[in-house]
Design an enzyme around this catalytic site. Structure first.
Site, PDB file in Angstrom:
ATOM      1  N   ARG A  85     -19.468  -6.843  19.553  1.00  0.00           N
ATOM      2  CA  ARG A  85     -19.246  -8.096  20.309  1.00  0.00           C
ATOM      3  C   ARG A  85     -19.524  -7.967  21.815  1.00  0.00           C
ATOM      4  O   ARG A  85     -18.851  -7.203  22.508  1.00  0.00           O
ATOM      5  CB  ARG A  85     -17.794  -8.536  20.098  1.00  0.00           C
ATOM      6  CG  ARG A  85     -17.551 -10.000  20.317  1.00  0.00           C
ATOM      7  CD  ARG A  85     -16.168 -10.370  19.832  1.00  0.00           C
ATOM      8  NE  ARG A  85     -16.025 -11.821  19.815  1.00  0.00           N
ATOM      9  CZ  ARG A  85     -14.995 -12.450  19.256  1.00  0.00           C
ATOM     10  NH1 ARG A  85     -14.051 -11.774  18.669  1.00  0.00           N
ATOM     11  NH2 ARG A  85     -14.931 -13.765  19.278  1.00  0.00           N
ATOM     12  N   GLN A  95     -23.924  -8.795   7.904  1.00  0.00           N
ATOM     13  CA  GLN A  95     -24.242  -9.882   8.818  1.00  0.00           C
ATOM     14  C   GLN A  95     -25.743 -10.188   8.763  1.00  0.00           C
ATOM     15  O   GLN A  95     -26.229 -11.023   9.502  1.00  0.00           O
ATOM     16  CB  GLN A  95     -23.869  -9.487  10.257  1.00  0.00           C
ATOM     17  CG  GLN A  95     -22.383  -9.427  10.520  1.00  0.00           C
ATOM     18  CD  GLN A  95     -22.031  -8.908  11.905  1.00  0.00           C
ATOM     19  OE1 GLN A  95     -21.380  -7.892  12.033  1.00  0.00           O
ATOM     20  NE2 GLN A  95     -22.440  -9.598  12.960  1.00  0.00           N
ATOM     21  N   GLU A 107     -18.757 -14.671  22.761  1.00  0.00           N
ATOM     22  CA  GLU A 107     -18.892 -13.391  23.439  1.00  0.00           C
ATOM     23  C   GLU A 107     -18.463 -13.381  24.913  1.00  0.00           C
ATOM     24  O   GLU A 107     -17.774 -12.454  25.327  1.00  0.00           O
ATOM     25  CB  GLU A 107     -20.349 -12.917  23.339  1.00  0.00           C
ATOM     26  CG  GLU A 107     -20.922 -13.049  21.935  1.00  0.00           C
ATOM     27  CD  GLU A 107     -21.467 -11.776  21.360  1.00  0.00           C
ATOM     28  OE1 GLU A 107     -22.019 -10.991  22.127  1.00  0.00           O
ATOM     29  OE2 GLU A 107     -21.331 -11.565  20.141  1.00  0.00           O
ATOM     30  N   CYS A 162       0.836  -1.216   0.000  1.00  0.00           N
ATOM     31  CA  CYS A 162       0.000   0.000   0.000  1.00  0.00           C
ATOM     32  C   CYS A 162       0.856   1.246   0.000  1.00  0.00           C
ATOM     33  O   CYS A 162       0.359   2.342  -0.229  1.00  0.00           O
ATOM     34  CB  CYS A 162      -0.945   0.006   1.198  1.00  0.00           C
ATOM     35  SG  CYS A 162      -0.137   0.276   2.775  1.00  0.00           S
ATOM     36  N   TRP A 184      16.513   6.089   6.866  1.00  0.00           N
ATOM     37  CA  TRP A 184      16.672   7.023   7.986  1.00  0.00           C
ATOM     38  C   TRP A 184      16.561   8.452   7.492  1.00  0.00           C
ATOM     39  O   TRP A 184      16.024   9.332   8.173  1.00  0.00           O
ATOM     40  CB  TRP A 184      17.988   6.773   8.731  1.00  0.00           C
ATOM     41  CG  TRP A 184      19.221   6.983   7.898  1.00  0.00           C
ATOM     42  CD1 TRP A 184      19.914   6.030   7.224  1.00  0.00           C
ATOM     43  CD2 TRP A 184      19.860   8.230   7.616  1.00  0.00           C
ATOM     44  NE1 TRP A 184      20.956   6.587   6.545  1.00  0.00           N
ATOM     45  CE2 TRP A 184      20.957   7.953   6.770  1.00  0.00           C
ATOM     46  CE3 TRP A 184      19.638   9.553   8.002  1.00  0.00           C
ATOM     47  CZ2 TRP A 184      21.806   8.949   6.292  1.00  0.00           C
ATOM     48  CZ3 TRP A 184      20.486  10.542   7.531  1.00  0.00           C
ATOM     49  CH2 TRP A 184      21.553  10.239   6.689  1.00  0.00           C
ATOM     50  N   CYS A 209      -6.680 -11.449   7.415  1.00  0.00           N
ATOM     51  CA  CYS A 209      -5.295 -11.099   7.724  1.00  0.00           C
ATOM     52  C   CYS A 209      -4.316 -12.196   7.325  1.00  0.00           C
ATOM     53  O   CYS A 209      -3.109 -11.979   7.320  1.00  0.00           O
ATOM     54  CB  CYS A 209      -5.144 -10.824   9.222  1.00  0.00           C
ATOM     55  SG  CYS A 209      -5.284 -12.335  10.207  1.00  0.00           S
ATOM     56  N   CYS A 266      -4.581  -8.621  13.636  1.00  0.00           N
ATOM     57  CA  CYS A 266      -5.634  -9.628  13.490  1.00  0.00           C
ATOM     58  C   CYS A 266      -6.650  -9.348  14.587  1.00  0.00           C
ATOM     59  O   CYS A 266      -6.293  -9.286  15.757  1.00  0.00           O
ATOM     60  CB  CYS A 266      -5.074 -11.038  13.651  1.00  0.00           C
ATOM     61  SG  CYS A 266      -6.368 -12.291  13.675  1.00  0.00           S
ATOM     62  N   GLY A 268     -24.330 -12.201  18.271  1.00  0.00           N
ATOM     63  CA  GLY A 268     -24.585 -12.612  19.646  1.00  0.00           C
ATOM     64  C   GLY A 268     -24.335 -14.096  19.884  1.00  0.00           C
ATOM     65  O   GLY A 268     -24.826 -14.664  20.855  1.00  0.00           O
TER      66      GLY A 268
HETATM   67  C1  LIG Z   1       3.199   2.686   9.947  1.00  0.00           C
HETATM   68  C2  LIG Z   1       4.350   3.605  10.197  1.00  0.00           C
HETATM   69  C3  LIG Z   1       4.835   3.726  11.464  1.00  0.00           C
HETATM   70  C4  LIG Z   1       5.900   4.577  11.714  1.00  0.00           C
HETATM   71  N1  LIG Z   1       6.357   4.679  12.992  1.00  0.00           N
HETATM   72  C5  LIG Z   1       7.374   5.514  13.254  1.00  0.00           C
HETATM   73  C6  LIG Z   1       7.883   5.653  14.563  1.00  0.00           C
HETATM   74  O1  LIG Z   1       7.430   4.991  15.483  1.00  0.00           O
HETATM   75  N2  LIG Z   1       8.895   6.529  14.784  1.00  0.00           N
HETATM   76  C7  LIG Z   1       9.427   7.266  13.782  1.00  0.00           C
HETATM   77  O2  LIG Z   1      10.341   8.025  14.020  1.00  0.00           O
HETATM   78  N3  LIG Z   1       8.974   7.139  12.512  1.00  0.00           N
HETATM   79  C8  LIG Z   1       7.972   6.297  12.236  1.00  0.00           C
HETATM   80  N4  LIG Z   1       7.517   6.172  10.968  1.00  0.00           N
HETATM   81  C9  LIG Z   1       8.134   6.966   9.919  1.00  0.00           C
HETATM   82  C10 LIG Z   1       9.122   6.146   9.093  1.00  0.00           C
HETATM   83  O3  LIG Z   1      10.273   5.917   9.824  1.00  0.00           O
HETATM   84  C11 LIG Z   1       9.404   6.939   7.847  1.00  0.00           C
HETATM   85  O4  LIG Z   1       8.212   6.969   7.102  1.00  0.00           O
HETATM   86  C12 LIG Z   1      10.511   6.354   6.995  1.00  0.00           C
HETATM   87  O5  LIG Z   1      11.715   6.256   7.693  1.00  0.00           O
HETATM   88  C13 LIG Z   1      10.716   7.252   5.801  1.00  0.00           C
HETATM   89  O6  LIG Z   1      11.636   6.672   4.926  1.00  0.00           O
HETATM   90  P1  LIG Z   1      11.309   6.431   3.409  1.00  0.00           P
HETATM   91  O7  LIG Z   1      12.531   5.924   2.793  1.00  0.00           O
HETATM   92  O8  LIG Z   1      10.105   5.609   3.245  1.00  0.00           O
HETATM   93  O9  LIG Z   1      10.998   7.901   2.951  1.00  0.00           O
HETATM   94  P2  LIG Z   1      10.091   8.361   1.784  1.00  0.00           P
HETATM   95  O10 LIG Z   1       8.656   8.224   2.180  1.00  0.00           O
HETATM   96  O11 LIG Z   1      10.495   7.740   0.526  1.00  0.00           O
HETATM   97  O12 LIG Z   1      10.467   9.894   1.789  1.00  0.00           O
HETATM   98  C14 LIG Z   1      10.111  10.689   2.872  1.00  0.00           C
HETATM   99  C15 LIG Z   1      10.482  12.147   2.614  1.00  0.00           C
HETATM  100  O13 LIG Z   1      11.866  12.266   2.600  1.00  0.00           O
HETATM  101  C16 LIG Z   1      12.318  12.922   1.422  1.00  0.00           C
HETATM  102  N5  LIG Z   1      13.605  12.322   1.157  1.00  0.00           N
HETATM  103  C17 LIG Z   1      13.901  11.005   1.109  1.00  0.00           C
HETATM  104  N6  LIG Z   1      15.224  10.851   0.937  1.00  0.00           N
HETATM  105  C18 LIG Z   1      15.763  12.076   0.884  1.00  0.00           C
HETATM  106  C19 LIG Z   1      17.095  12.549   0.738  1.00  0.00           C
HETATM  107  N7  LIG Z   1      18.127  11.746   0.620  1.00  0.00           N
HETATM  108  N8  LIG Z   1      17.269  13.871   0.762  1.00  0.00           N
HETATM  109  C20 LIG Z   1      16.242  14.722   0.880  1.00  0.00           C
HETATM  110  N9  LIG Z   1      14.985  14.321   1.000  1.00  0.00           N
HETATM  111  C21 LIG Z   1      14.754  13.013   1.003  1.00  0.00           C
HETATM  112  C22 LIG Z   1      11.210  12.695   0.422  1.00  0.00           C
HETATM  113  O14 LIG Z   1      11.140  13.720  -0.497  1.00  0.00           O
HETATM  114  C23 LIG Z   1       9.981  12.670   1.297  1.00  0.00           C
HETATM  115  O15 LIG Z   1       9.504  13.951   1.499  1.00  0.00           O
HETATM  116  C24 LIG Z   1       6.466   5.317  10.675  1.00  0.00           C
HETATM  117  C25 LIG Z   1       5.983   5.176   9.389  1.00  0.00           C
HETATM  118  C26 LIG Z   1       4.921   4.341   9.143  1.00  0.00           C
HETATM  119  C27 LIG Z   1       4.401   4.208   7.761  1.00  0.00           C
HETATM  120  S1  FES Z   2      -8.454 -14.010  11.072  1.00  0.00           S
HETATM  121 FE1  FES Z   2      -9.810 -12.316  10.941  1.00  0.00          FE
HETATM  122  S2  FES Z   2      -8.507 -10.632  11.164  1.00  0.00           S
HETATM  123 FE2  FES Z   2      -7.176 -12.326  11.462  1.00  0.00          FE
HETATM  124  S1  FES Z   3      -3.210  -1.757   3.801  1.00  0.00           S
HETATM  125 FE1  FES Z   3      -1.074  -1.696   3.743  1.00  0.00          FE
HETATM  126  S2  FES Z   3      -0.507  -1.838   5.816  1.00  0.00           S
HETATM  127 FE2  FES Z   3      -2.667  -1.685   5.884  1.00  0.00          FE
END
Ligand SMILES: Cc1cc2nc3c(=O)[nH]c(=O)nc-3n(C[C@H](O)[C@H](O)[C@H](O)COP(=O)(O)OP(=O)(O)OC[C@H]3O[C@@H](n4cnc5c(N)ncnc54)[C@H](O)[C@@H]3O)c2cc1C
Ligand code: FES
Ligand code: FES
Length: 1340
Positions: free
Chosen positions: A912, A769, A1257, A88, A352, A131, A163, A1079
């Site tokens: 539930r 349902q 339930e 996604c 990062w 899931c 899940c 239920g």
């Molecule tokens: C479900 C979920 C949970 C998360 N939980 C946490 C968490 O608990 N703690 C936390 O800190 N983070 C969290 N994150 C954030 C996650 O760490 C960042 O989304 C991820 O590290 C971004 O990296 P990416 O390569 O996917 O960046 P991308 O999505 O590809 O890019 C992100 C941004 O960075 C820019 N970019 C990328 N590389 C460069 C570069 N070299 N120079 C300049 N700009 C650049 C892009 O233009 C864009 O704007 C979460 C994300 C998700 C989806």
């Molecule tokens: S079996 Fe239904 S959400 Fe995992």
């Molecule tokens: S649909 Fe991609 S993580 Fe939920």
């Protein structure tokens, strides 16, 4: 935007073949025919047309879209890497040169199954199955990337997969059974376990289950054989460009070519899309995956890492450095911290540098990467497009730097001295995959020989305080040069830090008070951790975080072999289809050529007049077909028909009733266009009023009334005995209150409907349902007869009540659109829409007055329960709770008054165990209150009030026996070793000032009375051709196992093997007029119905059988008998209607639960150490189905009472808990560490179906034990500090609430208070008075 205008030197738009990748070994080339914003999940489902990969949250938070990719590894040119990513988030154009594997590649019924699939099937790890593909593929990714699987990896890899059905235990067991170090008992359970490693790749020697011996089908080979993309790529779409430069110069040239108004997006993992979903749209996407420099790593001093290094790769590097170089010991803290950032798939894909850029663009983002790198003294190297020259800056300067034409190139990490102490924290609402309430880093160079004197200025950093706050500068100043062993210094520092952090206040954040307390508590934690054994033992408990060991589970049940296959622990009927992704859910059905798609336009104000809806811009978007709203409804604008008193509109008309309410539907040729267009519709509001969002506000505004009772139909109190008289006479009376929050059902398959116009009406496919109500509501909305509407449901991906009535907004809207356009219309809402357009579990508010004697025996209870119906009171569960409220107790004088309020929120609905669980919570809270008041053990009070046989009950017949008291409690006390563990808990609490444990035992009685409205039609058909059997029933399979139990009953009654029975879709022909499946009534009654139908068939056939036996002296085989019957004109089909007047008699379900928690007082973070649960299931029809129901239900209850917090914007009324980022159901790492479930042995049920009892339930109610156990732990801490007063525990009892209820004061941060703490603890906690309730002791 033409490329020439921007001068993208050397990067002309692509005209030849586009980018190439493989999906399950089949090569795909995409060119400008795919939009640049298209996600891989949509490509797989819409273009490749495979549907095992699902979509729900589209923000990286649920895991159902996970796929495994093998990609060129720029770090090791020519080699590949394999790992899981979330489809996604992945953009299709970023897949150049990738080999992608989906669940379809692992195995299926034709080619056989992968060991991971076999394991999940064999461990009963699927329920609704939605899931399941994601779970398997996540684990497959782990196996592939690591080459092997350990139990710990297996457990930790599921940090991003939700899940709602199973409670995770069987899934974890399944995968751990394949782990190299998996427990032997798990391995033993999977007979063909050795097969697990047959998939080892012969070429690479690593785990690769999809690999055939000849190397064909090997994803690594597929990736290696793909053409290398070594040239700059540039695709030009209407308004957007996609670039893929392969050098930094190429990147700079693109950046230089951008116009001032261009919005550029560098794409690495693209996981930002999951966090800041509304950033964009972009005019230029630049994938930097072809630039090798950005992946380079220099392992040395300083350590250098390129910008594109993924979080997981960085963790590996940190761990390597920490282990191999003393001067990088501090990197272990970074590794540990980064392991709890996001989830495995996000860490595999996300870089990062991408994370830092999120922080750069959204300075309030609590980035864990920013704060930890800053602590480590990291320096960034930036590259600037205008001159190509690099500059070096620290992270704080970076936040101030204009990055519009600059990129991050790398980070450099300096070494640290041996005496540099480092500690980092991330405090989250649940164990994993959650962003921080507050994160913090502490770095201090100390002299251990001189009282841990802080030699240099320390580094103390916080995230989540306010956007500007980074350094606790005053505290840093203060601590410089001071000794940490000096308690006064620590007390003063804690005081100071409390003054200098100034948390801002936002409705979606934790409270400023909690965040301040965290800042203080974490400082203390860090210092105590640094000091180690320099502080007394009991104080040392402040230092470490709670460590979660590997979890385990045990299940025990009777095997009643005489009635097999009824009672046989068979796998779920649909499980094989679910594990292979072959199970078809509504949105998996390919679209018809002319099928249209809808997307809701939702209100953004809860209580306002809609002055205008402007669709002009939306209608201009190519692909948009029409907009449908209330004016287009040919029939009645209401999606409720049966049992509901008030109309509830499909589309709002004059005024909005809640924020999120559908105002209309944009209909377009594809879903993306519909969604985009819906966002372009502008709605103007007038007379915007402040919404009423809580029960207390509603009461204040006179929006409360007494709820009509289901049984009497009257709005009145129900009374047993003389409550007022008994209250007056009672030696003691107490008053109290309790609030219980709402809960999102979290059906993993979102609400969806397809409506296809037919020659006489329409065919409706709906995630319902209740097909009958779907038929009625469609008829009502369209104004056509019900017999013109055909509803059919094969299965739904979880329901839990959410799909009883609410999804009729979706089917109603789709029907109106189909009627208007005369074309099929599909409406599948996303998670965000599902969470905001439809109501959830009702919130509750309890007020009580209780009369009691000195012994704790309750003589009278006056209980007022108020539920929040949302904007219209059609589905109140509160009215009938007088029965449930009594649970296993006897309260001779009881007055129960149900109230209902309306608020400006979506109409709430059954979820539930609706109401029942809140009633149980209310009575258990009363027991705790009584115990607290009398300073008695709560278990003593519970046992003192157990219901004796033959006493009168409110709205229920007297019991013949109290099974919980006589059978369950003694068994629980013994098997859970309650006595010994209580003593151990008391010991632990005495020895640990800052960690506390609590153990609680909670009983349950659950009256199960079949309401007469629950009736179902069904048919059993035997096919003359081969004797196989097909069944269709009016119930809905949603994961609860109705089809499995029905098939078992049919097989048993007819006397055929189970594999000869199949269950067909439910529809409104065979199942005409069937009631809702909910239920737990549906399973019981459908099993009852098919038994009757099968018995009638058997009776007819036995006449023929006897004839044959008489004639031939031999018994015919089943097939001979079937053929003979057919030849003799015996009808081989039988229909049955489970008439209300013929329902089986009501019965009692009993249960008990012992739960132990450990609390980190300073943060409020807690862990459920062990749960022992006994449930009386009668003679289970299908033990593993029932164990699954018990476990899943219990974990859902844990979510309700712990982490699932609902928040609204107080001004607009918008639901802020509207996705996986803001709403936190339990994950696999939140469940009890040790989870033991027993189905009560030797239990019989003379009244139900085949001796069984319902299971779906009641266990949810037992989850309230987590609150009572937490109360014990909190009480223990408070008692240490001289406070033994009663305190109210509104639920969900989040980590924030736990910490706040502990009432920690910084003045308690005395480093040497061990002696006084131990003295304080003596005897003041109720935990130490265990001797009063030894097993076997009778109280009545
Ligand atoms: C479900 C979920 C949970 C998360 N939980 C946490 C968490 O608990 N703690 C936390 O800190 N983070 C969290 N994150 C954030 C996650 O760490 C960042 O989304 C991820 O590290 C971004 O990296 P990416 O390569 O996917 O960046 P991308 O999505 O590809 O890019 C992100 C941004 O960075 C820019 N970019 C990328 N590389 C460069 C570069 N070299 N120079 C300049 N700009 C650049 C892009 O233009 C864009 O704007 C979460 C994300 C998700 C989806
Ligand atoms: S079996 Fe239904 S959400 Fe995992
Ligand atoms: S649909 Fe991609 S993580 Fe939920």
């Amino acid at each position: 935007m033409a490329p020439q205008e921007h001068g993208f030197a050397g990067c002309q738009p692509k005209v030849g073949p586009g980018i190439t990748f493989t999906v399950n070994d089949v090569s795909y080339t995409v060119d400008v025919d795919v939009p640049p914003s298209m996600r891989l999940v949509d490509f797989l489902r819409q273009r490749v047309k495979i549907s095992g990969t699902k979509a729900l949250c589209r923000e990286g938070g649920c895991g159902v879209c996970t796929v495994v990719v093998t990609v060129p590894d720029p770090e090791t040119a020519g080699r590949t890497k394999t790992y899981s990513v979330q489809a996604c988030q992945t953009l299709v154009y970023a897949c150049a040169g990738w080999s992608i594997e989906t669940i379809e590649h692992l195995g299926n019924r034709f080619s056989g199954y992968h060991p991971l699939q076999t394991a999940l099937h064999g461990f009963y790890g699927t329920q609704c199955g939605y899931c399941s593909p994601g779970m398997i593929i996540t684990m497959y990714g782990q196996l592939q990337s690591g080459g092997s699987l350990t139990a710990e990896q297996g457990e930790e890899s599921l940090d991003g997969d939700l899940c709602r059905c199973t409670g995770y235990r069987p899934i974890l067991d399944a995968f751990k059974s394949l782990a190299v170090d998996g427990a032997q008992d798990l391995k033993d359970r999977l007979t063909d376990i050795e097969d697990a490693y047959k998939g080892m790749c012969k070429t690479t020697g690593k785990g690769c289950g999809g690999c055939k011996k000849d190397g064909k089908g090997c994803s690594k080979k597929a990736a290696e054989s793909l053409p290398k993309v070594e040239k700059d790529l540039h695709f030009h779409f209407d308004n957007t460009h996609w670039f893929r430069p392969v050098s930094l110069n190429g990147l700079y040239s693109i950046l230089n070519g951008l116009g001032r108004t261009d919005k550029v997006r560098i794409v690495v993992g693209n996981t930002e899309a999951g966090v800041f979903k509304n950033d964009g749209p972009y005019t230029a996407y630049i994938s930097t995956s072809g630039i090798r420099e950005l992946y380079s790593t220099r392992v040395g001093s300083p350590l250098e890492m390129g910008a594109n290094v993924s979080l997981n790769r960085a963790i590996e590097i940190f761990e390597h450095m920490a282990a191999s170089d003393q001067s990088y010991h501090h990197l272990q803290s970074l590794a540990d911290h980064w392991k709890v950032v996001a989830n495995v798939a996000v860490r595999n894909a996300g870089s990062w540098a991408g994370n830092l850029m999120l922080k750069h663009a959204h300075v309030g983002f609590q980035s864990d990467i920013f704060i930890t790198l800053l602590m480590a003294g990291a320096e960034l190297t930036l590259g600037h497009a205008h001159d190509g020259s690099p500059t070096h800056i620290d992270l704080e300067q970076f936040l101030q730097t204009d990055m519009s034409r600059s990129v991050i190139l790398s980070v450099s990490l300096p070494p640290a001295t041996v005496n540099t102490k480092v500690r980092t924290f991330k405090i989250t609402p649940r164990a994993v995959n959650a962003h921080a309430y507050v994160n913090a880093c502490f770095r201090m160079e100390v002299d251990p020989e001189d009282g841990f004197k802080v030699l240099n200025r320390p580094v103390i950093l916080f995230g989540g305080i306010n956007p500007q706050f980074i350094h606790a500068s005053q505290t840093e100043d203060y601590l410089t040069g001071r000794r940490l062993t000096d308690s006064e210094t620590v007390l003063e520092a804690a005081k100071l830090i409390g003054q200098e952090v100034k948390p801002d206040s936002h409705p979606h954040d934790a409270s400023p008070a909690y965040r301040t307390a965290l800042a203080q508590g974490l400082l203390f934690k860090a210092i105590v951790g640094f000091l180690g054994d320099k502080v007394p033992a009991s104080i040392r408990s402040a230092g470490p975080n709670i460590e979660r060991p590997l979890s385990s589970g045990k299940q025990s049940f009777d095997m009643n072999q005489e009635s097999w296959p009824v009672g046989e622990p068979v796998p779920k009927l649909e499980s094989a289809a679910q594990i292979s992704g072959e199970a078809v859910y509504l949105d998996d059905v390919p679209a018809l050529p002319n099928e249209l798609h809808g997307a809701f336009v939702q209100s953004t104000e809860a209580n306002a007049r809609i002055s205008s809806i402007d669709t002009t811009e939306a209608m201009k978007l190519p692909g948009v077909v029409t907009f449908v709203n209330a004016q287009d409804i040919p029939g009645k604008n209401s999606f409720v028909v049966m049992m509901q008193r008030f109309p509830d509109p499909v589309f709002a008309e004059e005024r909005t009733a809640y924020a999120g309410q559908p105002l209309g539907l944009v209909v377009a040729r594809d879903r993306d266009t519909a969604v985009r267009a819906a966002k372009m519709v502008t709605v103007h509001y007038e007379d915007v009023r402040k919404p009423i969002l809580t029960i207390k506000d509603a009461i204040h505004q006179n929006r409360s009334s007494v709820a009509a009772n289901f049984f009497t139909g009257k709005a009145e109190s129900l009374t047993l005995g003389d409550t007022e008289g008994a209250l007056t006479a009672a030696p003691h009376t107490l008053k109290g209150e309790l609030s219980i929050g709402s809960q999102y059902h979290l059906n993993m398959e979102a609400h969806a409907a397809r409506v296809i116009p037919t020659e006489d009406g329409c065919d409706v496919f709906c995630t319902t349902q209740w097909p009958t109500e779907t038929q009625s509501t469609t008829a009502q909305v369209l104004g056509i007869p019900a017999n013109n509407i055909n509803v059919s449901v094969k299965r739904i991906g979880g329901g839990y009540g959410s799909k009883i009535s609410r999804q009729h907004i979706v089917s109603g809207a789709a029907a109106v659109a189909a009627w208007k356009t005369k074309q099929p219309v599909r409406l599948v809402v996303d998670l965000n829409t599902n969470m905001t357009y439809a109501g959830w579990r009702e919130p509750y508010y309890a007020q009580y007055e209780v009369g009691l004697d000195d012994y704790g025996k309750i003589s009278a209870l006056k209980m007022d329960l108020t539920s929040d119906a949302g904007h219209v009171a059609n589905e109140p569960s509160v009215a009938s709770l007088g029965t449930a409220l009594q649970s296993a107790y006897y309260i001779p004088n009881l007055t129960f008054t149900p109230h209902i309020v309306t608020t400006d929120t979506a109409a709430n609905t059954w979820c539930r165990t609706p109401g029942h669980v809140e009633a149980i919570a209310a009575i258990e809270n009363v027991m705790e209150h009584v115990a607290s008041y009398l300073k008695k053990d709560p278990h003593h009070v519970r046992m003192a009030n157990m219901v004796p046989p033959q006493v009168p009950r409110l709205l229920a017949p007297p019991h013949e026996r109290n099974v919980v008291k006589e059978d369950i409690m003694p068994m629980l006390l013994q098997e859970a070793e309650v006595h010994a563990r209580m003593a151990a808990v008391a010991d632990f609490n005495r020895s640990n000032r800052w960690k506390k444990r609590g153990l609680s035992v909670v009983p349950l009685w659950y009256g199960f009375d079949y309401p007469s409205l629950f009736r179902y039609g069904m048919q059993v058909a035997i096919y003359e051709h081969d004797g196989t059997v097909a069944v269709s029933h009016g119930g809905i399979e949603m994961g609860q196992g109705i089809n499995t139990k029905v098939a078992q009953v049919v097989a048993y009654t007819l006397g055929v093997p189970l594999d000869q029975v199949v269950i067909k879709a439910s529809d409104t022909m065979v199942g005409a007029n069937s009631f809702v499946t909910g239920g737990s009534f549906g399973t019981d009654l459908c099993a009852h119905g098919v038994r009757k139908a099968s018995a009638a068939l058997r009776e007819r056939m036995d006449v023929v059988k006897e004839k044959i036996e008489k004639e031939t002296g031999k018994s015919p085989t089943w097939l001979e008998l079937v053929k003979k019957c057919h030849g003799e004109d015996v009808d081989l089909c039988e229909r049955y209607w489970t008439a209300g007047k013929e329902h089986p008699e009501r019965y009692d379900i009993w249960g008990g639960c012992c739960l132990e928690v450990e609390v980190d007082v300073l943060t409020g973070v807690y862990m459920i150490r062990r749960v022992d649960l006994i449930e009386d299931c009668g003679r289970s029809m299908s033990p593993y189905v029932d164990v699954g129901q018990v476990e899943g239900s219990f974990i859902m209850g844990l979510g309700l009472f712990t982490s699932e917090l609902v928040k609204f914007d107080p001004q607009s009324g918008q639901k802020l808990s509207n996705g996986t980022w803001e709403y936190k159901p339990p994950t696999a790492l939140d469940i009890p560490v040790d989870f033991r479930v027993t189905l009560l042995p030797n239990s019989k049920n003379p009244h139900g179906v085949l001796g069984a009892k319902a299971t779906g339930e009641p266990p949810l109610c037992l989850a309230y034990a987590v609150v009572t156990a937490l109360r014990q732990a909190i009480t223990s801490f408070r008692a240490d500090h001289g406070d033994d007063s009663w305190f109210q525990m509104d639920t969900p009892i989040t980590v924030e609430k736990v910490q706040q209820l502990c009432g920690v004061k910084p003045k308690q941060f005395d480093l040497y208070a061990a002696k006084s703490a131990d003295a304080d603890a003596r005897g003041s906690s109720p935990l130490v008075r265990i001797s009063q309730w030894m097993p076997g002791r009778r109280f009545l």
